[in-house]
Design an enzyme around this catalytic site. Structure first.
Site, mmCIF file in Angstrom:
data_model
loop_
_atom_site.group_PDB
_atom_site.id
_atom_site.type_symbol
_atom_site.label_atom_id
_atom_site.label_comp_id
_atom_site.label_asym_id
_atom_site.label_seq_id
_atom_site.Cartn_x
_atom_site.Cartn_y
_atom_site.Cartn_z
ATOM 1 N N LYS A 146 -67.413 -22.134 45.371
ATOM 2 C CA LYS A 146 -67.730 -23.541 45.642
ATOM 3 C C LYS A 146 -67.574 -23.839 47.128
ATOM 4 O O LYS A 146 -66.752 -23.248 47.808
ATOM 5 C CB LYS A 146 -66.794 -24.459 44.840
ATOM 6 C CG LYS A 146 -66.950 -24.311 43.333
ATOM 7 C CD LYS A 146 -68.251 -24.901 42.869
ATOM 8 C CE LYS A 146 -68.423 -24.784 41.376
ATOM 9 N NZ LYS A 146 -69.830 -24.821 40.993
ATOM 10 N N CYS A 147 -68.386 -24.763 47.620
ATOM 11 C CA CYS A 147 -68.237 -25.235 48.995
ATOM 12 C C CYS A 147 -66.844 -25.850 49.146
ATOM 13 O O CYS A 147 -66.366 -26.456 48.193
ATOM 14 C CB CYS A 147 -69.324 -26.262 49.332
ATOM 15 S SG CYS A 147 -70.691 -25.491 50.201
ATOM 16 N N PRO A 148 -66.186 -25.634 50.256
ATOM 17 C CA PRO A 148 -66.708 -25.119 51.530
ATOM 18 C C PRO A 148 -66.540 -23.616 51.736
ATOM 19 O O PRO A 148 -66.717 -23.140 52.856
ATOM 20 C CB PRO A 148 -65.881 -25.884 52.553
ATOM 21 C CG PRO A 148 -64.530 -25.966 51.906
ATOM 22 C CD PRO A 148 -64.830 -26.152 50.420
#
Length: 81
Positions: A17-19
């Protein structure tokens, strides 16, 4: 027809998942020569917009984003400095 530049480095951030994909890119972009391309493989929808935004912020060039057959994208970034 657009020529696809072969990446000098591929960062596999699939499933992250971002970041995290951007952190991985920031840590590794200086490991390639100037004007070389780094491919970030990511399937988090946020990465599709966040990686190009990071490029603008950091003055690197977002070359293109390619859909992967298995889902997600290969987001190509050219190192500018």
């Amino acid at each position: 027809m657009t020529e696809v530049t072969q990446p000098a480095l591929t960062i596999d951030a699939l499933g992250k998942k971002c970041p995290i994909p951007i952190i991985m890119l920031a840590e590794q972009i200086n490991h390639v020569p100037l004007n070389a391309v780094v491919a970030v493989l990511a399937d988090d929808p946020a990465a599709y917009t966040d990686v190009p935004a990071w490029c603008r912020l950091k003055s690197h060039r977002h070359v293109a984003s390619y859909e992967l057959p298995s889902g997600g994208w290969a987001i190509h970034v050219m190192r500018n400095y």
